[in-house]
Design an enzyme around this catalytic site. Structure first.
Site, PDB file in Angstrom:
ATOM      1  N   ALA A 102       1.001  -1.330   0.112  1.00 31.70           N
ATOM      2  CA  ALA A 102       0.027   0.042  -0.113  1.00 31.70           C
ATOM      3  C   ALA A 102       1.051   1.175  -0.051  1.00 31.70           C
ATOM      4  O   ALA A 102       2.023   1.008   0.409  1.00 31.70           O
ATOM      5  CB  ALA A 102      -0.871   0.057   1.153  1.00 31.70           C
TER       6      ALA A 102
ATOM      7  N   GLY B 289       0.492  -5.037   0.533  1.00 28.65           N
ATOM      8  CA  GLY B 289      -0.597  -5.095  -0.343  1.00 28.65           C
ATOM      9  C   GLY B 289      -0.183  -5.556  -1.831  1.00 28.65           C
ATOM     10  O   GLY B 289      -1.146  -6.163  -2.393  1.00 28.65           O
TER      11      GLY B 289
ATOM     12  N   GLU C 258      -0.625  -9.404  -1.607  1.00 29.73           N
ATOM     13  CA  GLU C 258      -1.934  -9.517  -1.196  1.00 29.73           C
ATOM     14  C   GLU C 258      -2.766  -9.106  -2.885  1.00 29.73           C
ATOM     15  O   GLU C 258      -3.925 -10.086  -2.887  1.00 29.73           O
ATOM     16  CB  GLU C 258      -2.497  -8.419  -0.270  1.00 29.73           C
ATOM     17  CG  GLU C 258      -2.070  -8.716   1.126  1.00 29.73           C
ATOM     18  CD  GLU C 258      -2.293  -7.781   2.140  1.00 29.73           C
ATOM     19  OE1 GLU C 258      -2.143  -6.588   2.000  1.00 29.73           O
ATOM     20  OE2 GLU C 258      -3.465  -8.002   3.271  1.00 29.73           O
TER      21      GLU C 258
ATOM     22  N   GLU D  71       3.891  -6.056   6.974  1.00 29.63           N
ATOM     23  CA  GLU D  71       3.145  -4.849   7.754  1.00 29.63           C
ATOM     24  C   GLU D  71       3.530  -4.872   9.190  1.00 29.63           C
ATOM     25  O   GLU D  71       3.447  -3.698   9.738  1.00 29.63           O
ATOM     26  CB  GLU D  71       1.865  -5.346   7.512  1.00 29.63           C
ATOM     27  CG  GLU D  71       1.143  -4.728   6.197  1.00 29.63           C
ATOM     28  CD  GLU D  71       1.282  -5.846   5.037  1.00 29.63           C
ATOM     29  OE1 GLU D  71       2.228  -6.844   5.312  1.00 29.63           O
ATOM     30  OE2 GLU D  71       0.760  -5.631   3.949  1.00 29.63           O
TER      31      GLU D  71
END
Ligand code: 3H9
Length: 690
Positions: free
Chosen positions: A66, A105, A108, A128
């Site tokens: 992210a 992310g 993911e 994370e």
């Protein structure tokens, strides 16, 4: 420029749609990237001529997560979950083509693709936890469905990525591609999937293997010490537990709740701040654009003691040859022997290959000949901490080492400008203050003298990256950034003993705060007799008295504490009596001291000293100070460093409490001008200096 939006391109060739993201530096999932992905996948799915879709990234890496800089701001653009649902729900195969790092992310997103192809050098992970977070885009629910609960627990709580080959073994990667042919391999793979009519593999439909209650109980127990103080590891464990026990959609909901909890907490804010602060510290303001870096191919180290040996290892490990110089043969042999022993210990623990030990040792040239430093590009002096000796050494270096070389001192306190003045080339002189053990601690304080040339500074900062250090520039002052701020803490810790606390009270308060050790445990570990001599000791301080009793710390099994065979520290009745006698002798009426007072008196003056460092321009930014404390003094990263922590306490509160102690304890506590100004204006120490 892409044809979908500024960062996304879609090309269809021979029935395969290739979606390319190009959003430097690391293709993070910004609003533009999410919008681009959403639109590109919508188009490719709708296009009847497309039979499979490949997602690939331009530049140095696949999606690295992210966009952390968007966190805490109002959300714009397509939702990541909608994008993931679109990809996973696509009625045609979706293949992720991975190079560089698929992190957070990014992984993911790859896990919502039906297949993953990667080059061997690629790395895949969910880091994370290092930002005080958990993978909040389905990662904790999908990863264990592929790699099993045990491996997933390890990956999410350590944040350490795995290589593509290991990924292949675990089922994270379906096929390896040649290093220089990822796109072609991914397209060929997609065609194969279509031709073989392979099913659309949705990770969400798999079962989690091995998620027994015992696994979680044992994992928590085994890691309790490592995770102490941190919120994120436990939240990550809870998510994997949810994956093992709940239906997929319910697990996702649980993940979301826990993610939001972490995201709004101060720990993640601190850890995200540290991520950017570390990268910021490497940047030197006002560096001339045309500053050319000097080439460092050969390093000289003067002194083969503990520091010299540790410093040397950094360069040897990074593949840079080192000439190490000592004055006596036995000291040289001892130093070289310790370097070898350290490497062999790493090899025995499996941290390096035996041949790497030999390769590193092969880069070392030990010698008694000072003249052998002549052709070094950088010489680091690590001799005894004494100004006269250092000046003498620098005068000799000036006469010996080739012009253009960088001459560095590892002094921890002394004035680098005075040392530089012993040479005719003060612009080539810089401080490189390593922290002990120098081969382990990540911090390097780079001390800039008034004459240090910008290219010298820039070269040393760049070199520090090569040797795996986090470098912070400090100005010349007593103790630079770190030791200067440590000194008021040490002073208060000593005063607290006299006034009513015991060493174990002070240490407990600071370890509960999150420091790995309190000041007295640290003194015992380092040895109380550093800089002490029996001949001159007058029994004036507690330290003098302990050393006179041969209580010199852990090495003599007694110091501020007693130590048993396992080196466990035990509060000492002898020391307790000694402190009571000492206070009585000094006429001090001891009183009960609260934990709150211990914390405030040890840490507020330290924050105040940091503000003075900034006020005097001895650090570029408040965040640089935090990087010093996290990497050099093991300040708990989840508290963001003393400047960030001071901001979270509130600068007004700190000023008020300092003034309170100033009334009773004197001007040691006087708040600095900058601290008062920031407290009054609502400014922040962590944001000071940009
Ligand atoms: C996440 O994904 C949450 C999700 O689970 C849930 C969502 C709902 N964002 O390190 P470098 C910048 S959390 C924004 O020097 P390297 C960095 O600041 C995220 N910016 O390069 C720097 O900028 P500058 C999980 C980022 O080659 C520049 O890129 N992912 C981000 O040594 C170069 O970085 C992570 O935690 C980002 N995500 O290392 C991965 N990443 O040049 C974090 C980097 O202006 N990133 N930047 O100073 C890394 O670990 C390293 O950057 C990486 C490259 C290994 C990728």
């Amino acid at each position: 420029m892409g044809n979908v939006n500024t960062v996304t391109d879609l090309q269809v060739e021979d029935g395969i749609a290739v979606v390319t993201l190009d959003s430097p530096p690391v293709n993070a999932l910004s609003a533009a990237v999410r919008d681009g992905l959403d639109a590109a996948f919508a188009r490719a799915i709708d296009d009847a001529l497309v039979s499979a879709i490949v997602l690939i990234c331009a530049g140095r890496t696949f999606i690295a997560g992210a966009d952390i800089s968007e966190f805490g701001k109002a959300m714009t653009g397509a939702s990541l979950f909608d994008v993931q649902n679109r990809m996973e729900g696509a009625p045609k195969p979706v293949v992720a083509a991975i190079h560089g790092t698929a992190l957070g992310g990014g992984l993911e997103v790859a896990l919502t693709c039906h297949y993953r192809v990667a080059v061997p050098s690629a790395k895949l992970g969910l880091p994370e936890v290092k930002l005080g977070l958990l993978p909040g885009a389905g990662g904790t629910q999908r990863l264990p469905r592929i790699v099993g609960a045990a491996k997933a627990l390890e990956m999410v709580t350590s944040g350490t990525p795995v290589g593509a080959k290991a990924g292949l073994d675990m089922g994270l990667v379906d096929e390896l591609a040649p290093e220089d042919g990822l796109k072609a391999a991914a397209v060929a793979f997609a065609k194969k999937i279509v031709a073989e009519k392979r099913p659309l593999k949705k990770v969400r439909d798999l079962d989690v293997k091995g998620g027994t209650p015992e696994l979680f109980a044992e994992f928590r127990k085994a890691n309790a010490r490592k995770f102490r103080g941190f919120d994120a590891p436990e939240a990550n464990i809870k998510c994997i537990e949810a994956a093992a026990t709940l239906p997929f959609e319910d697990g996702l909901k649980r993940e979301r709740e826990l993610f939001m909890g972490l995201m709004s907490g101060v720990q993640s804010a601190a850890q995200r701040y540290v991520f950017f602060a570390e990268r910021q510290a490497a940047k030197i303001p006002n560096l001339p654009k045309d500053a050319q870096l000097r080439t460092i191919k050969k390093v000289g180290v003067l002194g083969a003691g503990t520091m010299g040996g540790g410093i040397t290892m950094n360069f040897l490990s990074a593949g840079i040859p080192v000439t190490i110089v000592e004055v006596k043969e036995d000291a040289l042999q001892r130093g070289v022997g310790i370097i070898r022993k350290n490497y062999e210990a790493s090899a025995a623990k499996g941290r390096m290959k035996p041949e790497a030990v030999e390769a590193a040792m092969g880069r070392l040239t030990p010698t008694l000949d000072f003249g052998a430093l002549a052709d070094c590009d950088l010489v680091i002096e690590a001799v005894f901490e004494n100004m006269d000796i250092k000046k003498d050494v620098f005068a000799r270096l000036d006469a010996t080492v080739k012009q253009g070389a960088i001459l560095a001192t590892n002094t921890s306190y002394l004035n680098v400008e005075e040392i530089a003045a012993a040479t005719k080339r003060p612009h080539d002189v810089v401080g490189m203050h390593f922290f002990s053990p120098a081969n382990v601690m990540r911090l390097l304080e780079v001390v800039r003298g008034d004459k240090t040339a910008p290219d010298v500074l820039a070269t040393v900062m760049e070199l520090s990256k090569k040797i795996g250090k986090v470098a912070v520039v400090a100005g010349v002052c007593h103790g630079f950034i770190g030791n200067r701020m440590l000194s008021p803490r040490q002073r208060e810790a000593q005063k607290l003993l006299l006034e009513g606390a015991m060493p174990w009270d002070v240490d407990r308060v600071l370890t509960e705060f999150g420091m790995p050790m309190g000041p007295f445990q640290m003194s015992d570990l380092a040895g109380l007799d550093i800089g002490w001599s029996a001949a001159t000791s007058k029994g004036e301080t507690l330290r003098d008295r302990l050393c006179e009793m041969d209580r010199r710390g852990q090495k003599t099994k007694a110091g501020f504490y007693d130590y048993d065979e396992t080196r466990k520290a035990i509060p000492s009745p002898v020391v307790e009596k000694m402190i009571l006698d000492y206070a009585a002798e000094k006429g001090v009426n001891r009183r009960p001291i609260s934990d709150e007072e211990i914390l405030e008196r040890c840490l507020y003056p330290l924050v105040n000293e940091g503000a003075k460092v900034l006020e005097e321009g001895k650090a570029y930014r408040g965040s640089d100070i935090d990087i010093v404390w996290i990497n050099g003094y093991s300040w708990p990263v989840y508290r963001g460093g003393p400047m960030f922590w001071g901001d979270t306490v509130g600068l007004k509160t700190i000023v008020e409490r300092l003034r309170h102690y100033q009334n009773t304890g004197g001007d040691d506590f006087a708040p600095s001008k900058l601290l008062v100004e920031l407290a009054e204006s609502g400014g922040k120490l962590s944001g000071y200096g940009g």
